[in-house]
Design an enzyme around this catalytic site. Structure first.
Site: not given
Length: 238
Positions: A98, A188, A190
């Site tokens: 990001c 993302h 994560e």
């Protein structure tokens, strides 16, 4: 002992931090499951500690997201650019996410700024390009997979020589490769579904302003295991 360095470029929303942990915690949870025994995970908060670690002590670099904007050219962010260029020249494995994606692209000669189509939030499909299907990191993924996204800025212009690995209808630069072991992604890996829903909840007003339904986006949030697998797979290149 060499380390994989999590470069912290921002903080998650307080309610996300309280329930799920900050950005570095989300990354640590994913990376620690596949971290080789001879490596450690360390965190460098670039906004609070200006001196970067020596590159020859690092086995790899992972750059987090942030609520800052690359185009604002904050001093701490601009100071990262020559360090990232040196890491690329030294072939240190890197994965930017990001903000990290946008910062790497800007550091290497591209342009990152607000997306003309507005914000992209939620769990959305991402497609590999032909180059992505042949890439050593991305090539084991299905040609189309879903990923969690939350961004207002984007890589408007990829650096000369960068390879586009993935895209979708909103963003032509969902994943880029800059060297043999240097990648970045707009999405993302994560995030968990719960974190994604928390981001949508925080962005309700902004999403309504661009004529999107936060409730529909939240209902469409789904697990994104293929995207998440990139973090563990990245460790195979450190």
């Amino acid at each position: 002992m060499a380390c994989v360095l999590i470069v912290k470029t921002g903080d998650a929303y307080p309610e996300v931090v309280a329930e799920h942990g900050d950005f570095e915690t989300l990354f640590s949870h994913q990376l620690s499951t596949a971290l080789p025994a001879h490596l450690t995970l360390d965190v460098w908060d670039t906004r609070r500690h200006s001196t970067p670690p020596a590159l020859d002590t690092l086995a790899g670099i992972v750059i987090t997201g942030s609520h800052s904007m690359v185009s604002d050219a904050e001093p701490w962010s601009e100071a990262l650019k020559p360090w990232l260029k040196a890491a690329l020249e030294s072939d240190v494995p890197m994965l930017g996410v990001c903000y990290g994606h946008q910062l790497m692209a800007a550091a290497f000669g591209g342009v990152s700024d607000y997306h003309p189509g507005g914000r992209e939030s939620g769990t959305h499909g991402v497609e590999l390009t032909q180059a992505g299907r042949q890439d050593p990191l991305f090539g084991q993924l299905p040609e189309r997979f879903v990923a969690h996204l939350s961004h207002a800025q984007t890589v408007v212009q990829a650096p000369e020589g960068a390879t586009i690995l993935a895209c979708n209808g909103h963003d032509a630069h969902q994943a880029l490769c800059y060297g043999p072991r240097q990648w970045s992604v707009q999405f993302h890996p994560e995030f968990t579904p719960a974190v994604m829903r928390a981001y949508i909840a925080r962005q309700r007003a902004a999403l309504r302003d661009q004529h999107e339904s936060p409730d529909a986006l939240a209902a469409d949030v789904a697990p994104a295991p293929e995207a998440a697998s990139l973090l563990q797979r990245f460790l195979g290149f450190v």
